[in-house]
Scaffold this motif. Structure first.
Motif, PDB file in Angstrom:
ATOM      1  N   SER A  76      54.709   2.061 -23.124  1.00 35.60           N
ATOM      2  CA  SER A  76      53.852   2.913 -22.297  1.00 35.60           C
ATOM      3  C   SER A  76      53.696   4.335 -22.842  1.00 35.60           C
ATOM      4  CB  SER A  76      54.439   2.996 -20.884  1.00 35.60           C
ATOM      5  OG  SER A  76      55.754   3.526 -20.952  1.00 35.60           O
ATOM      6  N   LEU A  77      54.206   4.603 -24.033  1.00 37.17           N
ATOM      7  CA  LEU A  77      54.232   5.981 -24.515  1.00 37.17           C
ATOM      8  C   LEU A  77      53.990   6.034 -26.013  1.00 37.17           C
ATOM      9  CD1 LEU A  77      54.938   8.955 -23.638  1.00 37.17           C
ATOM     10  CD2 LEU A  77      57.291   8.418 -24.271  1.00 37.17           C
ATOM     11  N   THR A  78      53.220   7.018 -26.450  1.00 32.34           N
ATOM     12  CA  THR A  78      53.039   7.297 -27.878  1.00 32.34           C
ATOM     13  C   THR A  78      53.450   8.741 -28.118  1.00 32.34           C
ATOM     14  OG1 THR A  78      51.227   5.723 -28.109  1.00 32.34           O
ATOM     15  CG2 THR A  78      51.385   7.445 -29.768  1.00 32.34           C
ATOM     16  N   VAL A  79      54.374   8.943 -29.040  1.00 30.76           N
ATOM     17  CA  VAL A  79      54.872  10.276 -29.353  1.00 30.76           C
ATOM     18  C   VAL A  79      54.540  10.577 -30.813  1.00 30.76           C
ATOM     19  CG1 VAL A  79      56.922  11.746 -29.497  1.00 30.76           C
ATOM     20  CG2 VAL A  79      56.777   9.988 -27.732  1.00 30.76           C
ATOM     21  N   PRO A  80      53.716  11.618 -31.069  1.00 31.12           N
ATOM     22  CA  PRO A  80      53.426  11.968 -32.464  1.00 31.12           C
ATOM     23  C   PRO A  80      54.720  12.308 -33.203  1.00 31.12           C
ATOM     24  CG  PRO A  80      52.006  13.174 -30.948  1.00 31.12           C
ATOM     25  CD  PRO A  80      53.062  12.502 -30.117  1.00 31.12           C
ATOM     26  N   ALA A  81      54.811  11.892 -34.460  1.00 32.61           N
ATOM     27  CA  ALA A  81      56.009  12.186 -35.252  1.00 32.61           C
ATOM     28  C   ALA A  81      56.093  13.693 -35.463  1.00 32.61           C
ATOM     29  CB  ALA A  81      55.944  11.465 -36.588  1.00 32.61           C
ATOM     30  N   PRO A  82      57.145  14.341 -34.958  1.00 40.07           N
ATOM     31  CA  PRO A  82      57.231  15.798 -35.064  1.00 40.07           C
ATOM     32  C   PRO A  82      57.543  16.250 -36.484  1.00 40.07           C
ATOM     33  CG  PRO A  82      59.201  14.915 -34.025  1.00 40.07           C
ATOM     34  CD  PRO A  82      58.291  13.758 -34.268  1.00 40.07           C
ATOM     35  N   SER A  83      57.082  17.459 -36.798  1.00 40.69           N
ATOM     36  CA  SER A  83      57.385  18.091 -38.085  1.00 40.69           C
ATOM     37  C   SER A  83      58.165  19.384 -37.849  1.00 40.69           C
ATOM     38  CB  SER A  83      56.089  18.390 -38.831  1.00 40.69           C
ATOM     39  OG  SER A  83      56.354  19.082 -40.005  1.00 40.69           O
ATOM     40  N   VAL A  84      57.758  20.124 -36.806  1.00 40.81           N
ATOM     41  CA  VAL A  84      58.446  21.361 -36.402  1.00 40.81           C
ATOM     42  C   VAL A  84      58.629  21.306 -34.894  1.00 40.81           C
ATOM     43  CG1 VAL A  84      58.371  23.885 -36.345  1.00 40.81           C
ATOM     44  CG2 VAL A  84      57.351  22.662 -38.277  1.00 40.81           C
ATOM     45  N   MET A  85      59.863  21.576 -34.438  1.00 40.50           N
ATOM     46  CA  MET A  85      60.154  21.591 -33.006  1.00 40.50           C
ATOM     47  C   MET A  85      60.865  22.880 -32.626  1.00 40.50           C
ATOM     48  SD  MET A  85      61.211  17.718 -32.119  1.00 40.50           S
ATOM     49  CE  MET A  85      60.955  18.074 -30.395  1.00 40.50           C
ATOM     50  N   ARG A  86      60.822  23.209 -31.321  1.00 38.26           N
ATOM     51  CA  ARG A  86      61.462  24.425 -30.815  1.00 38.26           C
ATOM     52  C   ARG A  86      62.329  24.075 -29.615  1.00 38.26           C
ATOM     53  NH1 ARG A  86      59.206  27.579 -26.647  1.00 38.26           N
ATOM     54  NH2 ARG A  86      60.206  29.603 -26.422  1.00 38.26           N
ATOM     55  N   LEU A  87      63.567  24.570 -29.619  1.00 39.08           N
ATOM     56  CA  LEU A  87      64.468  24.332 -28.492  1.00 39.08           C
ATOM     57  C   LEU A  87      63.948  25.014 -27.238  1.00 39.08           C
ATOM     58  CD1 LEU A  87      68.060  24.753 -29.988  1.00 39.08           C
ATOM     59  CD2 LEU A  87      66.954  22.635 -29.270  1.00 39.08           C
ATOM     60  N   SER A  88      64.173  24.394 -26.102  1.00 39.17           N
ATOM     61  CA  SER A  88      63.745  24.967 -24.822  1.00 39.17           C
ATOM     62  C   SER A  88      64.625  26.142 -24.420  1.00 39.17           C
ATOM     63  CB  SER A  88      63.796  23.900 -23.723  1.00 39.17           C
ATOM     64  OG  SER A  88      63.005  22.798 -24.089  1.00 39.17           O
ATOM     65  N   ARG A  89      65.899  26.086 -24.790  1.00 40.15           N
ATOM     66  CA  ARG A  89      66.839  27.166 -24.458  1.00 40.15           C
ATOM     67  C   ARG A  89      67.409  27.779 -25.719  1.00 40.15           C
ATOM     68  NH1 ARG A  89      71.176  24.706 -20.631  1.00 40.15           N
ATOM     69  NH2 ARG A  89      72.039  26.773 -20.984  1.00 40.15           N
ATOM     70  N   TYR A  90      67.670  29.079 -25.682  1.00 44.06           N
ATOM     71  CA  TYR A  90      68.217  29.794 -26.833  1.00 44.06           C
ATOM     72  C   TYR A  90      69.643  29.323 -27.126  1.00 44.06           C
ATOM     73  CZ  TYR A  90      69.998  33.565 -29.745  1.00 44.06           C
ATOM     74  OH  TYR A  90      70.572  34.284 -30.766  1.00 44.06           O
ATOM     75  N   VAL A  91      69.954  29.135 -28.407  1.00 45.03           N
ATOM     76  CA  VAL A  91      71.296  28.745 -28.832  1.00 45.03           C
ATOM     77  C   VAL A  91      71.842  29.837 -29.737  1.00 45.03           C
ATOM     78  CG1 VAL A  91      72.599  27.092 -30.232  1.00 45.03           C
ATOM     79  CG2 VAL A  91      70.841  26.274 -28.673  1.00 45.03           C
ATOM     80  N   ARG A  92      73.033  30.339 -29.391  1.00 50.73           N
ATOM     81  CA  ARG A  92      73.664  31.364 -30.236  1.00 50.73           C
ATOM     82  C   ARG A  92      74.265  30.683 -31.458  1.00 50.73           C
ATOM     83  NH1 ARG A  92      74.962  36.416 -29.386  1.00 50.73           N
ATOM     84  NH2 ARG A  92      74.534  36.282 -27.162  1.00 50.73           N
ATOM     85  N   VAL A  93      73.934  31.189 -32.645  1.00 51.84           N
ATOM     86  CA  VAL A  93      74.420  30.601 -33.890  1.00 51.84           C
ATOM     87  C   VAL A  93      75.673  31.348 -34.339  1.00 51.84           C
ATOM     88  CG1 VAL A  93      73.830  30.033 -36.268  1.00 51.84           C
ATOM     89  CG2 VAL A  93      72.063  30.036 -34.518  1.00 51.84           C
TER      90      VAL A  93
END
Length: 197
Positions: A76-93
């Motif tokens: 029931s779902l088609t998801v384009p293959a991602p190339s660049v993604m962004r986290l929803s919440r900030y992560v301290r490195v």
């Protein structure tokens, strides 16, 4: 039993398969690389396409750039293959004193140009050969073409009459520098990496 350390990407330690999702025929393999940005759009790390889809389906990241030619499909779902993604919440490195040296990192630092002749480089060379006390470090490794690497062998530059235009050095710890130099970047990542440099 030892406690598992949290994953800085915000994903579950073992995300498993994306439920019911599979790459379409001719699609990017699930092990393909995806650039993951922090919530502030700074390059954070590189993840597999499979993990990227899991992050997206669980609401932990959003797709910024996707492949127009490939996708993951379920009933029931088609998801384009991602190339660049962004986290929803900030992560301290966590701070890292130095950038880990890798073959891909040396090639990236030197612009894939041979330090000796300027042609396209496909390997790295130890300026002072390891057999003669040279270290495996940023300051002693340069990108090299196979011809120059073979001609130089285990000799010193002075013995060949060769010189380096620029002495090798450790890369700058600019934003994203640690991650960028760990792998060979894909063309789609360049705008994001350039903005962080």
């Amino acid at each position: 039993m030892p406690e598992r350390q949290p994953d800085p990407t915000g994903a579950d330690p073992d995300p498993g398969e994306a439920p019911g999702i599979a790459p379409s025929p001719g699609a990017v393999p699930t092990g393909s690389r995806v650039l993951l940005l922090n919530a502030t759009f700074e390059p954070l790390t590189v993840v597999t396409a499979k993990r990227a889809v899991v992050l997206m389906l669980t609401g932990k990241a959003e797709c910024i750039e996707a492949s127009l030619e490939s996708a993951f499909h379920s009933e029931s779902l088609t998801v384009p293959a991602p190339s660049v993604m962004r986290l929803s919440r900030y992560v301290r490195v966590p701070y890292r004193a130095s950038v880990p040296m890798t073959r891909a990192g040396v090639l990236r630092r030197d612009g894939r140009r041979c330090a000796y002749c300027g042609k396209r480089a496909d390997t790295i060379d130890h300026v002072i050969p390891r057999s003669r006390g040279g270290t495996h470090s940023w300051e002693n490794c340069v990108a090299a073409c196979r011809v120059c690497n073979s001609r130089k062998a285990d000799r010193l530059l002075g013995e060949l009459g060769w010189t380096l235009d620029t002495p090798p050095r450790a890369p700058n710890r600019a934003a994203g520098g640690i991650m960028v130099l760990a792998v060979e970047p894909l063309p789609a990542w360049e705008p994001w990496l350039a903005a962080a440099a």
